[in-house]
Design an enzyme around this catalytic site. Structure first.
Site, PDB file in Angstrom:
ATOM      1  N   ASP A  40       0.851  -1.201   0.000  1.00 26.88           N
ATOM      2  CA  ASP A  40       0.000   0.000   0.000  1.00 26.88           C
ATOM      3  C   ASP A  40       0.883   1.246   0.000  1.00 26.88           C
ATOM      4  O   ASP A  40       0.666   2.183  -0.779  1.00 26.88           O
ATOM      5  CB  ASP A  40      -0.892   0.054   1.248  1.00 26.88           C
ATOM      6  CG  ASP A  40      -1.924  -1.059   1.297  1.00 26.88           C
ATOM      7  OD1 ASP A  40      -1.520  -2.233   1.391  1.00 26.88           O
ATOM      8  OD2 ASP A  40      -3.133  -0.758   1.234  1.00 26.88           O
ATOM      9  N   TYR A  85      -7.543  -4.054  15.574  1.00 28.71           N
ATOM     10  CA  TYR A  85      -7.082  -4.886  14.448  1.00 28.71           C
ATOM     11  C   TYR A  85      -6.607  -6.235  14.962  1.00 28.71           C
ATOM     12  O   TYR A  85      -5.921  -6.331  15.967  1.00 28.71           O
ATOM     13  CB  TYR A  85      -5.930  -4.188  13.700  1.00 28.71           C
ATOM     14  CG  TYR A  85      -5.416  -5.027  12.550  1.00 28.71           C
ATOM     15  CD1 TYR A  85      -6.078  -5.027  11.325  1.00 28.71           C
ATOM     16  CD2 TYR A  85      -4.302  -5.852  12.706  1.00 28.71           C
ATOM     17  CE1 TYR A  85      -5.638  -5.825  10.269  1.00 28.71           C
ATOM     18  CE2 TYR A  85      -3.853  -6.649  11.656  1.00 28.71           C
ATOM     19  CZ  TYR A  85      -4.525  -6.635  10.446  1.00 28.71           C
ATOM     20  OH  TYR A  85      -4.091  -7.422   9.418  1.00 28.71           O
ATOM     21  N   GLN A 105       5.303  -8.753   1.718  1.00 26.89           N
ATOM     22  CA  GLN A 105       4.214  -8.436   0.778  1.00 26.89           C
ATOM     23  C   GLN A 105       4.835  -8.154  -0.584  1.00 26.89           C
ATOM     24  O   GLN A 105       6.061  -8.045  -0.691  1.00 26.89           O
ATOM     25  CB  GLN A 105       3.424  -7.219   1.287  1.00 26.89           C
ATOM     26  CG  GLN A 105       2.039  -7.586   1.821  1.00 26.89           C
ATOM     27  CD  GLN A 105       1.095  -6.403   1.941  1.00 26.89           C
ATOM     28  OE1 GLN A 105       1.530  -5.264   2.045  1.00 26.89           O
ATOM     29  NE2 GLN A 105      -0.201  -6.669   1.938  1.00 26.89           N
ATOM     30  N   GLY A 165      -0.544 -10.467  -0.908  1.00 21.66           N
ATOM     31  CA  GLY A 165      -1.399  -9.289  -1.047  1.00 21.66           C
ATOM     32  C   GLY A 165      -2.758  -9.618  -1.648  1.00 21.66           C
ATOM     33  O   GLY A 165      -3.639  -8.775  -1.694  1.00 21.66           O
ATOM     34  N   ASP A 167      -5.163 -11.898  -0.650  1.00 21.57           N
ATOM     35  CA  ASP A 167      -5.342 -12.765   0.509  1.00 21.57           C
ATOM     36  C   ASP A 167      -6.125 -14.061   0.304  1.00 21.57           C
ATOM     37  O   ASP A 167      -5.701 -15.109   0.728  1.00 21.57           O
ATOM     38  CB  ASP A 167      -6.013 -11.975   1.639  1.00 21.57           C
ATOM     39  CG  ASP A 167      -5.262 -10.690   1.974  1.00 21.57           C
ATOM     40  OD1 ASP A 167      -4.388 -10.284   1.204  1.00 21.57           O
ATOM     41  OD2 ASP A 167      -5.559 -10.113   3.017  1.00 21.57           O
ATOM     42  N   ARG A 200     -15.729 -10.367   3.169  1.00 16.45           N
ATOM     43  CA  ARG A 200     -14.474 -10.711   3.843  1.00 16.45           C
ATOM     44  C   ARG A 200     -14.250 -12.230   3.788  1.00 16.45           C
ATOM     45  O   ARG A 200     -15.192 -13.003   3.601  1.00 16.45           O
ATOM     46  CB  ARG A 200     -14.535 -10.282   5.322  1.00 16.45           C
ATOM     47  CG  ARG A 200     -14.677  -8.793   5.545  1.00 16.45           C
ATOM     48  CD  ARG A 200     -13.456  -7.985   5.195  1.00 16.45           C
ATOM     49  NE  ARG A 200     -12.228  -8.484   5.805  1.00 16.45           N
ATOM     50  CZ  ARG A 200     -11.028  -7.947   5.616  1.00 16.45           C
ATOM     51  NH1 ARG A 200     -10.890  -6.900   4.834  1.00 16.45           N
ATOM     52  NH2 ARG A 200      -9.966  -8.450   6.192  1.00 16.45           N
ATOM     53  N   TYR A 352     -13.697  -9.975  -2.033  1.00 14.91           N
ATOM     54  CA  TYR A 352     -12.277  -9.731  -1.899  1.00 14.91           C
ATOM     55  C   TYR A 352     -11.473 -10.112  -3.143  1.00 14.91           C
ATOM     56  O   TYR A 352     -11.669  -9.508  -4.181  1.00 14.91           O
ATOM     57  CB  TYR A 352     -11.838 -10.524  -0.675  1.00 14.91           C
ATOM     58  CG  TYR A 352     -10.989  -9.760   0.306  1.00 14.91           C
ATOM     59  CD1 TYR A 352     -11.190  -8.437   0.583  1.00 14.91           C
ATOM     60  CD2 TYR A 352      -9.951 -10.410   0.963  1.00 14.91           C
ATOM     61  CE1 TYR A 352     -10.388  -7.776   1.492  1.00 14.91           C
ATOM     62  CE2 TYR A 352      -9.156  -9.755   1.877  1.00 14.91           C
ATOM     63  CZ  TYR A 352      -9.371  -8.430   2.135  1.00 14.91           C
ATOM     64  OH  TYR A 352      -8.572  -7.796   3.027  1.00 14.91           O
ATOM     65  N   TRP A 353     -10.612 -11.119  -3.071  1.00 12.77           N
ATOM     66  CA  TRP A 353      -9.754 -11.460  -4.206  1.00 12.77           C
ATOM     67  C   TRP A 353     -10.302 -12.634  -5.002  1.00 12.77           C
ATOM     68  O   TRP A 353      -9.569 -13.308  -5.726  1.00 12.77           O
ATOM     69  CB  TRP A 353      -8.328 -11.753  -3.730  1.00 12.77           C
ATOM     70  CG  TRP A 353      -7.657 -10.528  -3.177  1.00 12.77           C
ATOM     71  CD1 TRP A 353      -7.627 -10.134  -1.870  1.00 12.77           C
ATOM     72  CD2 TRP A 353      -6.947  -9.514  -3.906  1.00 12.77           C
ATOM     73  NE1 TRP A 353      -6.939  -8.947  -1.739  1.00 12.77           N
ATOM     74  CE2 TRP A 353      -6.507  -8.549  -2.968  1.00 12.77           C
ATOM     75  CE3 TRP A 353      -6.634  -9.319  -5.261  1.00 12.77           C
ATOM     76  CZ2 TRP A 353      -5.772  -7.416  -3.334  1.00 12.77           C
ATOM     77  CZ3 TRP A 353      -5.898  -8.200  -5.618  1.00 12.77           C
ATOM     78  CH2 TRP A 353      -5.472  -7.265  -4.674  1.00 12.77           C
ATOM     79  N   GLU A 396     -12.301   0.338  -1.359  1.00 13.24           N
ATOM     80  CA  GLU A 396     -11.183  -0.617  -1.314  1.00 13.24           C
ATOM     81  C   GLU A 396     -11.142  -1.474  -2.581  1.00 13.24           C
ATOM     82  O   GLU A 396     -10.086  -1.745  -3.138  1.00 13.24           O
ATOM     83  CB  GLU A 396     -11.325  -1.497  -0.072  1.00 13.24           C
ATOM     84  CG  GLU A 396     -10.159  -2.424   0.184  1.00 13.24           C
ATOM     85  CD  GLU A 396     -10.309  -3.195   1.501  1.00 13.24           C
ATOM     86  OE1 GLU A 396     -11.390  -3.109   2.131  1.00 13.24           O
ATOM     87  OE2 GLU A 396      -9.341  -3.892   1.881  1.00 13.24           O
TER      88      GLU A 396
HETATM   89  C1  GLC Z   1      -5.970  -6.389   2.398  1.00 18.47           C
HETATM   90  C2  GLC Z   1      -5.427  -6.667   1.017  1.00 18.47           C
HETATM   91  C3  GLC Z   1      -3.935  -6.384   0.993  1.00 18.47           C
HETATM   92  C4  GLC Z   1      -3.691  -4.947   1.457  1.00 18.47           C
HETATM   93  C5  GLC Z   1      -4.341  -4.689   2.807  1.00 18.47           C
HETATM   94  C6  GLC Z   1      -4.305  -3.222   3.205  1.00 18.47           C
HETATM   95  O1  GLC Z   1      -5.426  -7.263   3.344  1.00 18.47           O
HETATM   96  O2  GLC Z   1      -5.694  -7.962   0.625  1.00 18.47           O
HETATM   97  O3  GLC Z   1      -3.420  -6.579  -0.288  1.00 18.47           O
HETATM   98  O4  GLC Z   1      -2.340  -4.686   1.507  1.00 18.47           O
HETATM   99  O5  GLC Z   1      -5.689  -5.072   2.774  1.00 18.47           O
HETATM  100  O6  GLC Z   1      -4.941  -2.438   2.253  1.00 18.47           O
END
Ligand code: GLC
Length: 433
Positions: A40, A85, A105, A165, A167, A200, A352-353, A396
């Protein structure tokens, strides 16, 4: 886009970076991600570079305060405590100060440093900063090429889905299925209380990924032991491509700085990864992640399957295959680029991914297509990305069917992608690579 919308997005993007700025580093989003995240920050630095060069360099410099003695740059640096967190410093059990996670990452930082260097108004003013950062970048790349590739195969290992990254990508389904969960952490999670749980990963996923953390802790976070010993070991296509591109960018910086030995080392690493890339090509011509324990390729193409263009190791046949793949996805989904093949049975446009569009990946894919002369595809990716932001804000990630914004609001890297790419006509290629 009207000039009015353009102005509104500019102002909003700057406001987001200012709001998420913690003085030297930027949080991705205060509610869900209250610390410094590695890739990021590399992208966020590009956003700052458009209006505050000093702050842009600081973003990278602060990230490297988290670098370990063995060169690893962690996925998260916990500069200040925050109790909303999970998993925080205690769950990771690493020894670094400031506290960090124990995994890395995608290594975008060298590409970001080259981006900053190439756009510097006066290079003589930032040369010392680049020279100070360079050995740290080099140490991180060495960690990938040596510690995470102990046999020198040319393919680097990730040992945890979060290291990619991406996830919860389908790339991790089979490797994670082989991890027998030894912990149950559902009750400790905070992420699914901050945003809609349907957007999520599941509790089962969290149990497995936290089992991997326990395994690494038991090995004392020793780099080589973790590389060889964890029950998940995958060559992630995303990391492999991003590293290869970053090696090329770091090589250009080594030449700028007259560091010929480092340049020769980088050239060797690049040649070795290029030679190994064919092992990631599936029989249908698409690139995939590779499970290094079983030798199995991932079940479907993902957005990472376009990144060999960004890495610059794609062959002419690959370029052809990737442009057909991109066009075929647009036949099924109006907004590109989905994070997972829409034809895959596990495709989920909200989760998400496993389907949604992520702007930083779009940015790298657009760079790759533009560098190979496919400007129409690069332009379409930029248009889709700008449309998603203009209609749904700096979210996001986005639903590729409707452009609906998902996950967190006021996201730093989405703002940075507007400032450094979408608002700048003719800036499709990230660096001179
Ligand atoms: C999530 C994403 C990751 C990113 C993080 C913070 O975990 O999958 O890629 O770095 O959020 O934005």
């Amino acid at each position: 886009m009207t000039p009015e919308t353009h102005r509104r997005l500019d102002q909003e993007a700057r406001r987001i970076l200012a709001a998420n700025d913690r003085g030297g580093y930027t949080v991705p989003n205060e509610r869900v991600y209250p610390f410094q995240w590695n890739w990021d920050s590399a992208f966020v630095a590009m956003g700052f570079a458009m209006f505050d060069e000093d702050r842009a360099w600081r973003e990278l410099e602060t990230l490297f305060l988290g670098q370990w003695a063995d060169g690893m740059v962690p996925s998260i640096v916990f500069h200040t405590p925050a109790d909303h967190y999970y998993p925080g410093p205690t769950a990771w059990g690493t020894r670094h100060q400031p506290p960090t996670t124990g995994i890395s990452q995608p290594p975008v930082a060298a590409t970001s440093a080259r981006f900053l260097w190439e756009r510097a108004v006066d290079r003589s003013l930032v040369r010392d900063r680049l020279a100070a950062l360079f050995p740290k970048l080099m140490a991180w790349h060495r960690w990938w090429h040596e510690t995470r590739d102990p046999d020198g195969s040319g393919l680097v290992t990730v040992t945890h889905p979060w290291e990619s990254g991406r996830d919860n990508s389908p790339d991790w389904d089979a490797p994670l299925a082989a991890v027998a969960p030894t912990v149950s952490v559902g009750a400790l999670r905070k992420d699914n209380k901050a945003v809609d749980p349907s957007e999520r990963p599941t509790d089962d996923f969290y149990d497995r990924v936290m089992t991997l953390v326990e395994e690494a802790k038991a090995l004392g976070w020793d780099g080589i032991a973790v590389s060889r010993g964890l029950s998940m070991r995958v060559c992630d296509l995303g990391v492999q491509c991003i590293l290869s591109r970053a090696d090329r960018d770091l090589l250009a910086l080594a030449e700028e700085l007259g560091r010929s030995e480092d340049a020769a080392t980088l050239a060797r690493w690049i040649a070795r990864s290029d030679a190994a890339a064919a092992r990631l090509r599936a029989p249908d011509g698409t690139y995939r992640s590779l499970d290094l324990r079983t030798g199995e390729l991932a079940p479907c193409p993902t957005s990472a399957s376009f990144l060999p263009l960004y890495a610059r190791f794609a062959t002419p046949d690959d370029v052809e295959a990737m442009s057909s793949l991109a066009r075929s996805w647009w036949d099924r989904l109006p907004y590109g680029v989905a994070s997972c093949d829409p034809g895959f049975p596990g495709f989920d446009p909200l989760r998400y991914w496993r389907g949604p569009v992520w702007l930083v990946v779009n940015r790298m894919i657009a760079d790759g297509f533009a560098a190979h002369g496919l400007d129409d595809i690069a332009a379409r990716i930029a248009d889709d990305s700008a449309a998603m932001l203009a209609t749904n804000g700096f979210r996001e990630y986005f639903d590729p069917r409707t452009a609906m914004g998902l996950g967190g609001h006021g996201f730093s890297w989405s703002a940075a992608m507007w400032l450094s790419w979408l608002s700048q006509p003719g800036s499709t290629r990230l660096t001179g690579a």
